[in-house]
Design a protein around this motif. Sequence first.
Motif, PDB file in Angstrom:
ATOM      1  N   ALA A 184       5.016   3.654   2.981  1.00 17.22           N
ATOM      2  CA  ALA A 184       5.347   1.630   1.829  1.00 17.22           C
ATOM      3  C   ALA A 184       4.324   0.952   3.108  1.00 17.22           C
ATOM      4  O   ALA A 184       4.773   0.871   4.132  1.00 17.22           O
ATOM      5  N   ALA A 185       3.317   0.285   3.128  1.00 22.52           N
ATOM      6  CA  ALA A 185       2.498  -0.385   4.162  1.00 22.52           C
ATOM      7  C   ALA A 185       2.107  -2.023   3.371  1.00 22.52           C
ATOM      8  O   ALA A 185       1.902  -1.823   2.412  1.00 22.52           O
ATOM      9  N   ARG A 186       2.137  -2.437   4.696  1.00 23.85           N
ATOM     10  CA  ARG A 186       1.358  -3.646   4.082  1.00 23.85           C
ATOM     11  C   ARG A 186       0.309  -3.897   4.956  1.00 23.85           C
ATOM     12  O   ARG A 186       0.023  -3.860   6.558  1.00 23.85           O
ATOM     13  N   ASP A 187      -0.756  -4.664   5.226  1.00 24.30           N
ATOM     14  CA  ASP A 187      -1.490  -5.576   5.510  1.00 24.30           C
ATOM     15  C   ASP A 187      -1.231  -6.889   6.355  1.00 24.30           C
ATOM     16  O   ASP A 187      -0.371  -7.895   5.827  1.00 24.30           O
ATOM     17  N   MET A 231       1.057  -0.867  -0.071  1.00 20.62           N
ATOM     18  CA  MET A 231      -0.064  -0.059  -0.016  1.00 20.62           C
ATOM     19  C   MET A 231       1.189   1.390   0.419  1.00 20.62           C
ATOM     20  O   MET A 231       1.350   1.775   0.846  1.00 20.62           O
ATOM     21  N   LEU A 232       0.892   1.803  -0.902  1.00 20.57           N
ATOM     22  CA  LEU A 232       2.041   2.910  -1.357  1.00 20.57           C
ATOM     23  C   LEU A 232       1.333   3.789  -1.421  1.00 20.57           C
ATOM     24  O   LEU A 232       0.141   4.596  -1.562  1.00 20.57           O
ATOM     25  N   SER A 233       1.694   5.410  -0.651  1.00 17.56           N
ATOM     26  CA  SER A 233       0.514   6.376  -0.070  1.00 17.56           C
ATOM     27  C   SER A 233       1.416   7.636  -0.217  1.00 17.56           C
ATOM     28  O   SER A 233       3.280   7.711   0.344  1.00 17.56           O
ATOM     29  N   ILE A 234       1.122   9.247  -0.235  1.00  7.56           N
ATOM     30  CA  ILE A 234       1.834  10.764  -0.427  1.00  7.56           C
ATOM     31  C   ILE A 234       1.160  11.192   0.609  1.00  7.56           C
ATOM     32  O   ILE A 234      -0.416  11.376   0.061  1.00  7.56           O
ATOM     33  N   THR A 235       1.874  11.695   1.589  1.00  4.37           N
ATOM     34  CA  THR A 235       0.864  12.181   2.142  1.00  4.37           C
ATOM     35  C   THR A 235       1.240  13.874   2.325  1.00  4.37           C
ATOM     36  O   THR A 235       2.800  13.798   2.552  1.00  4.37           O
ATOM     37  N   ASP A 236       0.753  15.020   2.438  1.00  3.94           N
ATOM     38  CA  ASP A 236       1.331  16.358   2.766  1.00  3.94           C
ATOM     39  C   ASP A 236       1.829  16.385   4.644  1.00  3.94           C
ATOM     40  O   ASP A 236       1.673  15.020   5.728  1.00  3.94           O
ATOM     41  N   SER A 237       2.516  17.620   5.172  1.00  3.01           N
ATOM     42  CA  SER A 237       2.746  17.536   6.117  1.00  3.01           C
ATOM     43  C   SER A 237       1.722  17.739   7.742  1.00  3.01           C
ATOM     44  O   SER A 237       2.006  17.432   7.979  1.00  3.01           O
ATOM     45  N   LYS A 238      -0.114  17.534   6.575  1.00  2.22           N
ATOM     46  CA  LYS A 238      -0.978  17.709   7.534  1.00  2.22           C
ATOM     47  C   LYS A 238      -1.898  16.162   7.829  1.00  2.22           C
ATOM     48  O   LYS A 238      -2.093  16.004   8.514  1.00  2.22           O
ATOM     49  N   GLY A 239      -1.068  15.601   6.712  1.00  2.00           N
ATOM     50  CA  GLY A 239      -1.702  14.324   6.963  1.00  2.00           C
ATOM     51  C   GLY A 239      -2.561  13.765   5.992  1.00  2.00           C
ATOM     52  O   GLY A 239      -2.930  12.943   6.103  1.00  2.00           O
ATOM     53  N   TYR A 256      -4.754  -4.672  11.228  1.00  2.00           N
ATOM     54  CA  TYR A 256      -3.284  -3.931  11.012  1.00  2.00           C
ATOM     55  C   TYR A 256      -2.656  -3.634   9.551  1.00  2.00           C
ATOM     56  O   TYR A 256      -2.769  -4.522   9.141  1.00  2.00           O
ATOM     57  N   ILE A 257      -2.279  -2.780   9.754  1.00  2.00           N
ATOM     58  CA  ILE A 257      -1.312  -2.142   8.709  1.00  2.00           C
ATOM     59  C   ILE A 257      -0.016  -2.046   9.602  1.00  2.00           C
ATOM     60  O   ILE A 257       0.432  -1.321  10.074  1.00  2.00           O
ATOM     61  N   GLU A 258       1.195  -2.113   9.071  1.00  2.00           N
ATOM     62  CA  GLU A 258       2.543  -2.061   9.305  1.00  2.00           C
ATOM     63  C   GLU A 258       2.711  -1.102   8.512  1.00  2.00           C
ATOM     64  O   GLU A 258       3.543  -1.191   6.779  1.00  2.00           O
ATOM     65  N   TRP A 278      -5.113   0.284  -1.504  1.00  2.00           N
ATOM     66  CA  TRP A 278      -6.115   0.668  -0.921  1.00  2.00           C
ATOM     67  C   TRP A 278      -7.197   0.284  -0.674  1.00  2.00           C
ATOM     68  O   TRP A 278      -7.399  -0.168  -0.038  1.00  2.00           O
ATOM     69  N   GLU A 279      -7.695   0.635  -2.584  1.00  2.00           N
ATOM     70  CA  GLU A 279      -8.984  -0.386  -2.086  1.00  2.00           C
ATOM     71  C   GLU A 279      -9.511  -1.568  -1.897  1.00  2.00           C
ATOM     72  O   GLU A 279     -10.136  -1.713  -1.370  1.00  2.00           O
ATOM     73  N   ARG A 280      -8.251  -2.274  -1.982  1.00  2.00           N
ATOM     74  CA  ARG A 280      -8.423  -3.665  -2.189  1.00  2.00           C
ATOM     75  C   ARG A 280      -8.845  -4.104  -0.450  1.00  2.00           C
ATOM     76  O   ARG A 280      -8.967  -5.055   0.112  1.00  2.00           O
ATOM     77  N   VAL A 281      -7.509  -3.440   0.098  1.00  2.00           N
ATOM     78  CA  VAL A 281      -7.027  -3.660   1.536  1.00  2.00           C
ATOM     79  C   VAL A 281      -8.338  -3.593   2.466  1.00  2.00           C
ATOM     80  O   VAL A 281      -9.149  -4.322   2.891  1.00  2.00           O
ATOM     81  N   LEU A 282      -8.729  -2.212   2.271  1.00  2.00           N
ATOM     82  CA  LEU A 282      -9.368  -1.127   2.825  1.00  2.00           C
ATOM     83  C   LEU A 282     -11.688  -1.061   2.342  1.00  2.00           C
ATOM     84  O   LEU A 282     -12.137  -0.437   3.070  1.00  2.00           O
ATOM     85  N   GLY A 283     -11.566  -1.281   1.766  1.00  2.00           N
ATOM     86  CA  GLY A 283     -12.319  -1.265   1.598  1.00  2.00           C
ATOM     87  C   GLY A 283     -12.759  -0.080  -0.049  1.00  2.00           C
ATOM     88  O   GLY A 283     -14.048  -0.042  -0.583  1.00  2.00           O
ATOM     89  N   TYR A 284     -12.311   0.963   0.183  1.00  2.00           N
ATOM     90  CA  TYR A 284     -12.758   2.437  -0.006  1.00  2.00           C
ATOM     91  C   TYR A 284     -12.303   2.175  -1.167  1.00  2.00           C
ATOM     92  O   TYR A 284     -11.453   1.443  -1.894  1.00  2.00           O
TER      93      TYR A 284
END
Length: 765
Positions: free
Chosen positions: A510-513, A421-429, A495-497, A438-444
């Motif tokens: 970079a996260a994974r279920d 699960m790859l992500s890019i966030t700004d300083s405000k999260g 649980y996400i690492e 992300w769609e597959r893991v969380l369903g959103y």
Amino acid sequence: MKTLKSYEVLTEEIRTLEQELAKVIAYKRIFERGWQSDAYGMVLIDEKGFIIEINHKAQQLLYATDYGRFDGVIQDLLVSTERETMRKMIYEVANNQAVYVNAVLFHLLDFPHRAIQVIFEHASDINERNAALLMLKDVSELDRYHHELKKNEYFLNEARKIINFGYYVLDISNGNWNNSHGLSEIFGLPSGYKKDIEGWFAIIHPDDRMMIQDYFYNEILTAKQHFNKKYRIIRMNDNQTRWMHAKGKLTFGLDGMPDIMIGTIQDITEELLLHEEVSKSKRLYKDLVENSKDLIFQMDGDGRFVFVNQQWVKTLGYDISEILGRKYTELMPREQAIKDAISFSTLLKRGEIYGHEVIFQRKDGVPVHLKVNAKTYLDEQDTDLRIRGTAYDVSWKRSIEDLARQKTEELDNFFSLTLDMLSITDSKGVFTRLNPEWERVLGYSLDELLGRRFMDFVHPDDINITTLEHKKLLEGNFVVSFINRYRCKDGSYKYIEWRSAPFGDLFFGAARDVTSHIEMENSLRQLNAELQEINSQKDRFLYIIAHDLRNPLGNLIGILELLSTQFHSNTNDENFYLVSILNNNAHALFELIENLLNWALSQTGKMKYFPSVLPVKPSVEKAISQVKPLAANKNINISAQVSDSAYVWADEIMLNTVLRNLVSNAIKFSYPNSEIIVATHSDASHTIISVKDNGVGIRKEVLDGLFFVDSTSSTQGTAGEAGTGFGLPLCYQLTKMQNGQIWVESEVGKGSTFFIKLPLNAKSL
């Protein structure tokens, strides 16, 4: 009577009149010659300034070809600032208020302004009307000279101030010197300063004083050279150090010795500083141009190189001599040269071009991409067109851009295909980019996640630790192997690492279920605990088999041997005593074996649970009857205060086992001749059964582990009764299996009360 004049008198008067007439005629001839001459321009003007008569010279001076030009007053021919002065003077002279006014300067209106000198004199016309005669003379050249003289004097004074220039005259014979005002300003001399040679030396900077003294006495006075030296002074009024350039010329007396030195002194401090700055600028220019990484060039109007710096040599591999004089298109691939001719025309038309990318060709044939900035200008004579500009090599940039494009495509593919699960966030999260995982893991959907704060999805119990990890990122640190829980669209949590790193104002993650991994770990942890418990039970079983089971059997065998060998020789009382001991050991052995079997069944899951609604009183009575012989041996009375209406939802065998163990345990730790009370208390959903003794009680430090098996021996009873340590843990397990609770209240020396709480029916669970 009228007296007749004599002939002599008349003759004399006639002679006088003839003389006066001769004078008038002479004056008239003189005036006419003067009027017609070119010495003066003459204009006869009335008292308002209208021209009555004008001679040829005046017409020339006033640029008048005929009288008809002047249809106004003469003052209209002057500059506006001088017209009123002219009007007043004409009026005053014409009205005889001022008979004669000499040499007044006026300027005519034509361009450039002409200056005329005017002499005003009273005159009358033939009708005796008041008039003024103006005699004009062109003094434009004199006026311009005078003006230039004043201007030059002004410029000279200003120039002297600008260049800090002054002069001096030194009388060598007496050592005194005089100077211009400018020199006093340069030296900062106070009023009354003593101007002798010593006073001059005193102004010179101490570090230069000896040098100037030696130069003055040896080179100037002895060798009779001109003075020409640069030195420093300490200015008197502000103690500033200033640089001077002094020049002087000697004059000599009849004896051939120097008597006067005339010279100039100029403050050259700014000049030296400027010279130093210019030198620095030249060095800087050379460093910038010759050592510049940019390609600097000049071309003529045809696009031929007239100057290039060394960077061209480094970039294209040609010597400078191979570049100069060549047209820039000659250094390009053919197709590029044809294409760039249009850009060159645009440069010449617009006068400038910026960011224009061209392709040159190295001497070895390798293409080089250059980005060019250039402007056109005229040479020093403002005749020939020139082009000046810079270029820089962007070949590496093109390579990087191609590589970046390739890497971007790879990144997009990686973002789309990776199982992380790859992500890019700004300083405000706030999520700014996510991959489909992300769609597959969380369903959103990604649209439901992008633009949202990641904290919106974190489990409430994990917000604090997540905030601390986010703070680490804000401080520029990496986050590795951090695990928290994220809410899924169906409301569950996973649980996400995480592995996260800061990059500027963005954070890459970079996260994974790891939910299944965590659950597996928990299962393994539970299995490990169970294995440890089983291992502990095994050790306990072995200990009991080796110790607690062996001792009762040994006692039984020993007593049986005594009975078999001494039965007939013993008295009845002795045999009864041995049989009583044999009975007690048999009961203890039975209790031990039964508890072991029940415990083993409960731990292996083989004990079956068959609950039903049971009356409590029969179960209590059965348990009391089973241990009654043990109570009789210690003369302990067991009182059952159980209500006939007390019921429980329980397994009959399990309930009996629990009650029997609790009552047996109470007997064990009660003193002889005491009492044990078994009672019940019911509410709307549960029944509580209590077993109370007045025995030794239990220490507080023992209470917490009372219902758990350990590897130590059990506590002996008040009569030395041995135990296995399995009784109370077995009660705990069986009560728990029946959805009940068990606990104890105890005080050392005052006894203990054990409680079991069981539901009334299945609905009370």
